[in-house]
Design an enzyme around this catalytic site. Structure first.
Site, PDB file in Angstrom:
ATOM      1  N   HIS A  25       0.878  -1.171   0.000  1.00 29.05           N
ATOM      2  CA  HIS A  25       0.000   0.000   0.000  1.00 29.05           C
ATOM      3  C   HIS A  25       0.922   1.229   0.000  1.00 29.05           C
ATOM      4  O   HIS A  25       2.025   1.164   0.538  1.00 29.05           O
ATOM      5  CB  HIS A  25      -0.835  -0.045   1.290  1.00 29.05           C
ATOM      6  CG  HIS A  25      -1.907   0.990   1.400  1.00 29.05           C
ATOM      7  ND1 HIS A  25      -1.649   2.271   1.829  1.00 29.05           N
ATOM      8  CD2 HIS A  25      -3.238   0.916   1.169  1.00 29.05           C
ATOM      9  CE1 HIS A  25      -2.792   2.948   1.851  1.00 29.05           C
ATOM     10  NE2 HIS A  25      -3.774   2.154   1.462  1.00 29.05           N
ATOM     11  N   ASP A  41       2.785  -4.648   8.032  1.00 31.94           N
ATOM     12  CA  ASP A  41       1.610  -3.804   7.853  1.00 31.94           C
ATOM     13  C   ASP A  41       0.402  -4.728   8.004  1.00 31.94           C
ATOM     14  O   ASP A  41       0.081  -5.502   7.104  1.00 31.94           O
ATOM     15  CB  ASP A  41       1.671  -3.159   6.462  1.00 31.94           C
ATOM     16  CG  ASP A  41       0.367  -2.474   6.072  1.00 31.94           C
ATOM     17  OD1 ASP A  41      -0.628  -2.598   6.818  1.00 31.94           O
ATOM     18  OD2 ASP A  41       0.353  -1.829   5.007  1.00 31.94           O
ATOM     19  N   GLN A  94      -4.756  -5.225   6.927  1.00 32.79           N
ATOM     20  CA  GLN A  94      -5.749  -6.170   6.407  1.00 32.79           C
ATOM     21  C   GLN A  94      -5.707  -7.522   7.101  1.00 32.79           C
ATOM     22  O   GLN A  94      -6.416  -8.449   6.685  1.00 32.79           O
ATOM     23  CB  GLN A  94      -5.554  -6.371   4.892  1.00 32.79           C
ATOM     24  CG  GLN A  94      -5.668  -5.104   4.067  1.00 32.79           C
ATOM     25  CD  GLN A  94      -7.062  -4.487   4.112  1.00 32.79           C
ATOM     26  OE1 GLN A  94      -8.046  -5.135   4.496  1.00 32.79           O
ATOM     27  NE2 GLN A  94      -7.162  -3.222   3.733  1.00 32.79           N
ATOM     28  N   LYS A 147     -10.620  -0.690  10.188  1.00 32.47           N
ATOM     29  CA  LYS A 147     -10.701  -1.874   9.340  1.00 32.47           C
ATOM     30  C   LYS A 147     -10.948  -3.121  10.196  1.00 32.47           C
ATOM     31  O   LYS A 147     -10.878  -4.250   9.721  1.00 32.47           O
ATOM     32  CB  LYS A 147      -9.407  -2.038   8.540  1.00 32.47           C
ATOM     33  CG  LYS A 147      -9.159  -0.904   7.549  1.00 32.47           C
ATOM     34  CD  LYS A 147      -7.891  -1.151   6.770  1.00 32.47           C
ATOM     35  CE  LYS A 147      -7.361   0.088   6.081  1.00 32.47           C
ATOM     36  NZ  LYS A 147      -8.077   0.460   4.865  1.00 32.47           N
ATOM     37  N   CYS A 196      -4.783   2.479  -3.695  1.00 33.83           N
ATOM     38  CA  CYS A 196      -3.548   2.989  -3.086  1.00 33.83           C
ATOM     39  C   CYS A 196      -2.401   1.999  -3.239  1.00 33.83           C
ATOM     40  O   CYS A 196      -1.563   1.856  -2.344  1.00 33.83           O
ATOM     41  CB  CYS A 196      -3.750   3.331  -1.606  1.00 33.83           C
ATOM     42  SG  CYS A 196      -4.933   4.623  -1.337  1.00 33.83           S
TER      43      CYS A 196
HETATM   44  C1  PLP Z   1      -2.549  -2.822   3.426  1.00 36.52           C
HETATM   45  C2  PLP Z   1      -2.858  -1.462   3.943  1.00 36.52           C
HETATM   46  N1  PLP Z   1      -1.913  -0.765   4.567  1.00 36.52           N
HETATM   47  C3  PLP Z   1      -2.138   0.452   5.064  1.00 36.52           C
HETATM   48  C4  PLP Z   1      -3.357   1.057   4.944  1.00 36.52           C
HETATM   49  C5  PLP Z   1      -3.547   2.432   5.507  1.00 36.52           C
HETATM   50  O1  PLP Z   1      -4.440   2.408   6.559  1.00 36.52           O
HETATM   51  P1  PLP Z   1      -4.982   3.762   7.192  1.00 36.52           P
HETATM   52  O2  PLP Z   1      -5.521   4.573   6.043  1.00 36.52           O
HETATM   53  O3  PLP Z   1      -6.052   3.312   8.121  1.00 36.52           O
HETATM   54  O4  PLP Z   1      -3.857   4.433   7.881  1.00 36.52           O
HETATM   55  C6  PLP Z   1      -4.376   0.381   4.292  1.00 36.52           C
HETATM   56  C7  PLP Z   1      -5.692   1.025   4.115  1.00 36.52           C
HETATM   57  O5  PLP Z   1      -6.258   1.075   3.045  1.00 36.52           O
HETATM   58  C8  PLP Z   1      -4.130  -0.916   3.793  1.00 36.52           C
HETATM   59  O6  PLP Z   1      -5.075  -1.603   3.161  1.00 36.52           O
END
Ligand code: PLP
Lengths: 151, 423
Positions: free
Chosen positions: B140, B217, B220, B243, B381
């Site tokens: 991401h 990370d 998910q 999430k 993203c």
């Molecule tokens: C794999 C992954 N990492 C990081 C993020 C970023 O999360 P946040 O926007 O809650 O900080 C997301 C959110 O879409 C994600 O799917």
């Protein structure tokens, strides 16, 4: 908000499937790229000018049905128009798709372009419908800079 | 429709649905009972944000109505109460991800802030000229950009492990790229764009063999599978409450105490200090060193309630149900003409990313909306993933524990309508 059938007019679906003037224009006087980084739409508008008149206009690239059909319809209405006429049309087109959904549409001024009136109900699609027009505008104001919906 | 699907898939799905009592779970989420355009909401955008159960919303109301005060600051009764619920939430969350010690849990705004925290503290201290950070091609943007910003500043280099056409990380390439120069491996646990579950045990073991710490990370993974940071021996783990059926604007960074101890603070301000004079400031102990200013107390309390809620269902059962739902959805999707799945990794979580021959993702999403079906379209993203697969965008249905077989069927009906409109 209404059903998206209001958006996907038959003419739009037709231009999406069979885009007109969908080709590169070798040695064009102006070629300008338009991007929508959010959905990845990417078109290039090519045009030739004879003095003030658009003698040839084509486009290539890829994008959603709205952006592609809008580019296609644009090329069909602009051929033979002067710069000033093209800019005026863009203004009218822009005013129409950003207007209140209940506002009357000036059929006479807009002609074929009025098939995009449904976009008024779907404000997120305004960027799709105007992408190629913004590229055209950049070509006509002759800075030929690539345009992005996110600037 | 259903008859064309493997009957064992359906049997297993129904069995798992009973085991977690999906109907009962759905009743806890008021929004799932709403309608859109006269059609019941079919919410399949859970990877973007998940819905929130009444129990969690109630905890926020209860906090503001009966417990609200600043934390760690007052001798008065309410301040004590607020501090107690705040810290007991921290302990619940620690236990939920297997951290055992509360002080290893730092509250942040979300995954993004947690990763930036590590980049700006650990990164600035340890990653200099000639040093490397290893990420994968399926990250991401929030696990790419903070490292690029750091490298720009310190002269470090970002190295990228390639992926194959199924969306699996190429582990031979990981082995080659991991070296003495690597100072941190930062990898997505579960890809939001592809659903790939990365072989994190192997990644952590190999990195540790060279003394390299690993950040996962977990945006998910946290709400979709049991996570045990101690068993994994992972060094940092980041996730977002929104999430996980929890509140927005709330997330955590887990870090091993030994690493957090020696890291410089992130933000300066109140709460993160022991004493301040104009000559010298002494920073607070863990975890407060990283929590400058009045925190999102209601969010922390709500995340505690979220964890309680998930525990009553059981993460094992949730993972089993979502796996059965994914199998069903994968089979169903493949029967729709012109659908191409993007992301077919060996080990996958509940993400169905796809394109269609007849329509652009943006148009797919628009027609689905007419049917009350909410999916995400775009690059998610994760633009490098899109570039790898040579597409500008995909349509993505992402699953949660409250989704049902009937909702997948509604998705399929809507996709068949897309084919009709754009025929
Ligand atoms: C794999 C992954 N990492 C990081 C993020 C970023 O999360 P946040 O926007 O809650 O900080 C997301 C959110 O879409 C994600 O799917």
């Amino acid at each position: 908000m209404s059903d998206s059938r209001a958006l996907y007019e038959q003419v739009i679906l037709d231009h999406n499937k069979k885009p007109r003037n969908f080709k590169k224009l070798e040695g064009a006087d102006h070629s300008v790229e338009g991007f929508n980084p959010l959905c990845g739409d990417h078109f290039t508008v090519h045009l030739n000018l004879d003095g003030d008149t658009l003698t040839e206009i084509t486009f290539e690239g890829s994008g959603c049905a709205i952006s592609k059909s809008s580019a296609s319809v644009m090329t069909t209405v602009l051929k033979g128009k002067t710069r000033a006429e093209a800019e005026a049309l863009f203004e009218q087109f822009h005013a129409m798709i950003t207007a209140d959904p209940d506002a009357p549409v000036d059929d006479e001024a807009l002609g074929k372009l009025r098939v995009f009136a449904g976009v008024r109900e779907f404000p997120v699609r305004i960027k799709c419908a105007t992408l190629a027009w913004h590229a055209l505008h950049s070509a006509l104001t002759s800075d030929d800079n690539a345009v992005s919906t996110e600037e | 429709m259903a008859s064309q699907k493997d009957s064992t898939t359906i049997d297993r799905l129904d069995e798992c649905a009973q085991a977690i009592n999906v109907a009962k779970i759905r009743a806890d989420f008021p929004i799932l009972g709403t309608a859109h355009r006269g059609k019941p909401l079919v919410y399949l955008d859970n990877a973007a944000t998940s819905q929130t159960p009444r129990q969690v919303v109630d905890s926020i109301q209860d906090y503001y109505y009966t417990k609200n005060a600043n934390v760690h600051r007052g001798v008065h009764h309410l301040s004590q109460v607020a501090t107690d619920v705040y810290e007991s939430s921290r302990n619940k969350i620690a236990q939920f991800i297997g951290a055992h010690v509360g002080c290893e849990i730092i509250f942040t705004k979300g995954t993004t802030e947690a990763i930036n925290l590590v980049a700006q503290t650990y990164g600035r201290k340890h990653i200099g000229k000639g040093d490397e950070i290893l990420v994968s091609h399926m990250e991401h943007h929030s696990n790419i950009v903070p490292w690029q910003m750091l490298c720009e500043e310190t002269g470090g280099t970002l190295k990228v492990v390639p992926i194959d056409d199924h969306g699996d990380m190429i582990m031979e390439e990981f082995d080659t790229l991991l070296s003495e120069r690597t100072k941190l491996v930062s990898i997505v646990h579960v890809s939001n764009a592809l659903g790939t579950v990365n072989p994190v045990e192997e990644i952590i073991e190999k990195a540790h063999a060279l003394g390299v710490p690993v950040l996962l990370d977990g945006a998910q993974s946290a709400a979709h599978m049991p996570v045990d940071v101690k068993a994994l021996d992972v060094d940092f783990y980041a996730c977002s409450a929104h999430k996980m059926y929890g509140p927005t604007g709330m997330g955590i960074l887990y870090g091993k105490a030994t690493l957090l101890e020696e890291m410089p603070p992130f933000h300066g301000g109140g709460d993160m200090i022991l004493s301040v004079t104009f000559e010298k400031t002494v920073f607070n102990t863990l975890p407060y060193k990283f929590e400058a200013g009045t925190p999102h107390i209601a969010g922390v309390v709500a995340l505690g309630a979220t964890v309680d809620y998930l525990n009553t269902i059981g993460m094992d059962k949730i993972a089993a149900y979502e796996a059965a739902l994914l199998d069903y959805g994968t089979q169903a999707l493949q029967q729709v003409e012109g659908v191409k799945l993007i992301g077919t990794a060996k080990n996958k979580a509940g993400v169905l990313s796809f394109t269609m021959e007849s329509a652009h993702p943006h148009d797919i999403g628009q027609i689905l909306d007419d049917h009350g079906v909410a999916i995400r379209t775009g690059h998610h993203c994760a633009q490098p993933v899109m570039q790898h697969f040579g597409v500008a965008a995909t349509a993505r249905a992402s699953l949660a524990m409250y989704n049902t077989r009937e909702e997948i069927d509604a998705l399929i009906v809507a996709l068949e309508d897309v084919n009709k409109v754009f025929a």
